[in-house]
Design a protein around this motif. Structure first.
Motif, mmCIF file in Angstrom:
data_model
loop_
_atom_site.group_PDB
_atom_site.id
_atom_site.type_symbol
_atom_site.label_atom_id
_atom_site.label_comp_id
_atom_site.label_asym_id
_atom_site.label_seq_id
_atom_site.Cartn_x
_atom_site.Cartn_y
_atom_site.Cartn_z
ATOM 1 N N ILE A 333 -43.441 8.974 77.794
ATOM 2 C CA ILE A 333 -43.782 9.852 78.906
ATOM 3 C C ILE A 333 -44.671 9.032 79.826
ATOM 4 O O ILE A 333 -45.856 8.826 79.551
ATOM 5 N N ASN A 334 -44.072 8.534 80.880
ATOM 6 C CA ASN A 334 -44.754 7.585 81.760
ATOM 7 C C ASN A 334 -45.518 8.276 82.879
ATOM 8 O O ASN A 334 -45.052 9.273 83.442
ATOM 9 N N THR A 335 -46.657 7.728 83.219
ATOM 10 C CA THR A 335 -47.303 8.077 84.474
ATOM 11 C C THR A 335 -46.575 7.329 85.592
ATOM 12 O O THR A 335 -45.794 6.408 85.332
ATOM 13 N N LEU A 336 -46.842 7.693 86.833
ATOM 14 C CA LEU A 336 -46.086 7.085 87.921
ATOM 15 C C LEU A 336 -46.378 5.597 88.078
ATOM 16 O O LEU A 336 -45.493 4.837 88.493
ATOM 17 N N ASN A 337 -47.571 5.154 87.732
ATOM 18 C CA ASN A 337 -47.802 3.708 87.785
ATOM 19 C C ASN A 337 -46.942 2.997 86.741
ATOM 20 O O ASN A 337 -46.419 1.900 86.978
ATOM 21 N N GLU A 338 -46.741 3.637 85.587
ATOM 22 C CA GLU A 338 -45.865 3.058 84.570
ATOM 23 C C GLU A 338 -44.404 3.124 85.001
ATOM 24 O O GLU A 338 -43.614 2.220 84.696
ATOM 25 N N VAL A 339 -44.033 4.192 85.690
ATOM 26 C CA VAL A 339 -42.655 4.315 86.182
ATOM 27 C C VAL A 339 -42.310 3.137 87.090
ATOM 28 O O VAL A 339 -41.277 2.475 86.915
ATOM 29 N N PHE A 340 -43.175 2.865 88.068
ATOM 30 C CA PHE A 340 -42.849 1.833 89.046
ATOM 31 C C PHE A 340 -43.086 0.417 88.531
ATOM 32 O O PHE A 340 -42.770 -0.548 89.217
ATOM 33 N N GLU A 341 -43.614 0.297 87.308
ATOM 34 C CA GLU A 341 -43.711 -1.000 86.641
ATOM 35 C C GLU A 341 -42.634 -1.160 85.562
ATOM 36 O O GLU A 341 -42.541 -2.222 84.939
ATOM 37 N N ASP A 342 -41.839 -0.123 85.345
ATOM 38 C CA ASP A 342 -40.821 -0.159 84.292
ATOM 39 C C ASP A 342 -39.738 -1.181 84.645
ATOM 40 O O ASP A 342 -39.249 -1.204 85.783
ATOM 41 N N PRO A 343 -39.328 -2.031 83.695
ATOM 42 C CA PRO A 343 -38.325 -3.064 84.003
ATOM 43 C C PRO A 343 -37.011 -2.499 84.523
ATOM 44 O O PRO A 343 -36.368 -3.112 85.387
ATOM 45 N N GLN A 344 -36.591 -1.338 84.016
ATOM 46 C CA GLN A 344 -35.335 -0.755 84.484
ATOM 47 C C GLN A 344 -35.461 -0.255 85.919
ATOM 48 O O GLN A 344 -34.554 -0.448 86.739
ATOM 49 N N VAL A 345 -36.591 0.384 86.222
ATOM 50 C CA VAL A 345 -36.826 0.870 87.586
ATOM 51 C C VAL A 345 -36.907 -0.305 88.554
ATOM 52 O O VAL A 345 -36.371 -0.255 89.668
ATOM 53 N N LEU A 346 -37.562 -1.383 88.129
ATOM 54 C CA LEU A 346 -37.636 -2.580 88.961
ATOM 55 C C LEU A 346 -36.255 -3.194 89.163
ATOM 56 O O LEU A 346 -35.898 -3.604 90.275
ATOM 57 N N ALA A 347 -35.472 -3.253 88.087
ATOM 58 C CA ALA A 347 -34.129 -3.839 88.187
ATOM 59 C C ALA A 347 -33.235 -3.041 89.115
ATOM 60 O O ALA A 347 -32.375 -3.613 89.807
ATOM 61 N N ARG A 348 -33.424 -1.734 89.146
ATOM 62 C CA ARG A 348 -32.609 -0.869 90.002
ATOM 63 C C ARG A 348 -33.155 -0.779 91.419
ATOM 64 O O ARG A 348 -32.602 -0.064 92.255
ATOM 65 N N GLN A 349 -34.256 -1.486 91.697
ATOM 66 C CA GLN A 349 -34.844 -1.567 93.038
ATOM 67 C C GLN A 349 -35.134 -0.181 93.621
ATOM 68 O O GLN A 349 -34.774 0.133 94.756
ATOM 69 N N MET A 350 -35.827 0.625 92.829
ATOM 70 C CA MET A 350 -36.109 1.994 93.238
ATOM 71 C C MET A 350 -37.344 2.122 94.129
ATOM 72 O O MET A 350 -37.667 3.214 94.576
ATOM 73 N N GLN A 351 -38.038 1.027 94.382
ATOM 74 C CA GLN A 351 -39.073 1.033 95.415
ATOM 75 C C GLN A 351 -38.648 0.096 96.529
ATOM 76 O O GLN A 351 -38.133 -0.995 96.265
#
Length: 413
Positions: A333-351
């Motif tokens: 259960i990630n906080t939003l700082n963890e979400v945007f540091e998640d390798p999958q989120v980074l790989a999908r270029q969600m920011q």
């Protein structure tokens, strides 16, 4: 728009006149902008969309000072051109009619009947644009006993049944109704409105016929309850709140670890067996009270406290590693700082980062739509209030500088 540009976006041939504000309508318009549509956002001179001031937090400039753009506004308005027009004046109404005549879609979320008195309702505008797609978004729709009520997401979450399903069980500490952490009725209405507009445009392209779309937050909230609706309709029994547990599967819930929380979603008996083996309690797999999912559901009040104590003995990351290795569905259960540091989120270029006229750069969340031939585009950051008034009225309607200055002098734009 040049042919080369049209070929790169799905909706590069579409112009949208966006008369909406707050969230549901702007969310729909932003989806269309991401897909390449030219979106012209119309706001009230001087104040604009209410969400521009729904802060803090506000976007900061290069020196760290607050700008006038609230984070809430930034969430739903990228890719648009912003103009200011006072639609309460005859001159402002004429500008909207002229823009509608050159647009494919009009989006609006005014109260029922409010735009009719300005001559900007569907029946009026289709006289100047017969194939117009016109989408109205309200709390309760254009008819019915609640049609003239103001619609707010929070209220609709309650009225539409969502809060009867969301929150901890009534018999546990903290039990009771709970709204979602984001405005789900607004967001889902924006999504359904996007689909409806796309369908209406496809129909128009085939037949030349425009149409009116009547979207209501309450309709959407009722519709989106999915299997919970059917649980009621099939049984006649209204489902109850289960907090972070599942009414039909055990264990399928959150657990506290030694240093955080995880979600365990053991969807079958084999996954459950691996879970308790990893936790050092293999005997729970063979216990006749817990050996099958129906039995686990029946005896959840006995089993879950045992599992909760078991999970607390390891750290969050240790559980995630062990369960993933064993093929047991799980997640943190990630906080939003963890979400945007998640390798999958980074790989999908969600920011994404876009240039901004006052802040230099603005961080935004990318669209989740991944299209191979016509990828989404991000032509611009959410615009400043009235940023494109002059350029839009000149380019689309042919207004010259003298006309623009005369309108400004009368506070019409």
């Amino acid at each position: 728009m040049p042919t080369s540009s049209l070929q790169k976006t799905a909706l590069g041939h579409i112009r949208v006149l966006d008369l909406t504000r707050v969230l549901a309508g702007p969310w729909c318009a932003q989806n269309l902008a991401d897909l390449g549509a030219e979106v012209i956002k119309v706001e009230r001179p001087g104040s604009g969309d209410d969400t521009r001031s729904w802060g803090p937090p506000y976007l900061r400039d290069a020196e760290g000072n607050n700008t006038t753009e609230a984070a809430y506004y930034l969430a739903a308005n990228r890719g648009k051109q912003a103009i200011t027009v006072d639609i309460a004046t005859p001159e402002g109404q004429q500008i909207i009619r002229e823009l509608a005549a050159k647009s494919d879609v009009v989006l609006e979320n005014y109260k029922v009947g409010q735009l009719k008195k300005y001559g900007l309702d569907y029946e009026s505008l289709k006289l100047v644009k017969p194939d117009l797609v016109y989408c109205s978004i309200t709390g309760f729709g254009q008819d019915g006993p609640y049609a003239h009520r103001a619609g707010y997401d929070f209220i609709v979450q309650g009225m539409g049944g969502f809060m009867s399903l969301t929150g901890e069980r009534d018999d546990l500490p903290g039990g009771g109704p709970q709204k979602a952490g984001v405005a789900i009725a607004d967001l889902m209405t924006g999504m359904y409105s996007t689909i409806a507009v796309m369908a209406a445009l496809t129909h128009r392209d085939r037949t030349g016929e425009g149409q009116y779309i009547d979207m209501a937050l309450l309709d959407v909230q009722v519709s989106m309850l999915a299997n919970m609706n059917m649980n009621y309709l099939a049984s006649g029994n209204a489902p109850k709140r289960w907090g972070n547990a599942h009414p039909n599967i055990v264990p399928y819930q959150t657990f506290a670890t030694a240093d955080g929380h995880i979600i365990v979603a053991a969807g079958n008996d084999g996954q459950y067996k691996k879970f308790v083996q990893i936790g050092g309690l293999p005997e729970l797999a063979d216990d006749p009270r817990f050996s099958t999912n129906p039995k686990r559901v029946e005896h959840r009040d006995v089993l879950v406290p045992i599992l909760a104590d078991m999970v607390r003995r390891k750290s969050k990351q240790e559980w995630i590693r062990l369960l993933e290795e064993a093929g047991v569905p799980c997640g943190p259960i990630n906080t939003l700082n963890e979400v945007f540091e998640d390798p999958q989120v980074l790989a999908r270029q969600m920011q994404i980062n876009l240039p901004h006229p006052t802040a230099g750069q603005v961080k935004l969340v990318a669209s989740p739509m991944k299209l191979s031939a016509t990828p989404v585009t991000y032509p611009s950051a959410p615009p400043l209030l009235g940023q494109h008034t002059g350029s839009v009225l000149a380019a689309v309607l042919g207004y010259d500088e003298q006309q623009l200055q005369a309108l400004k002098a009368k506070n019409i734009i």
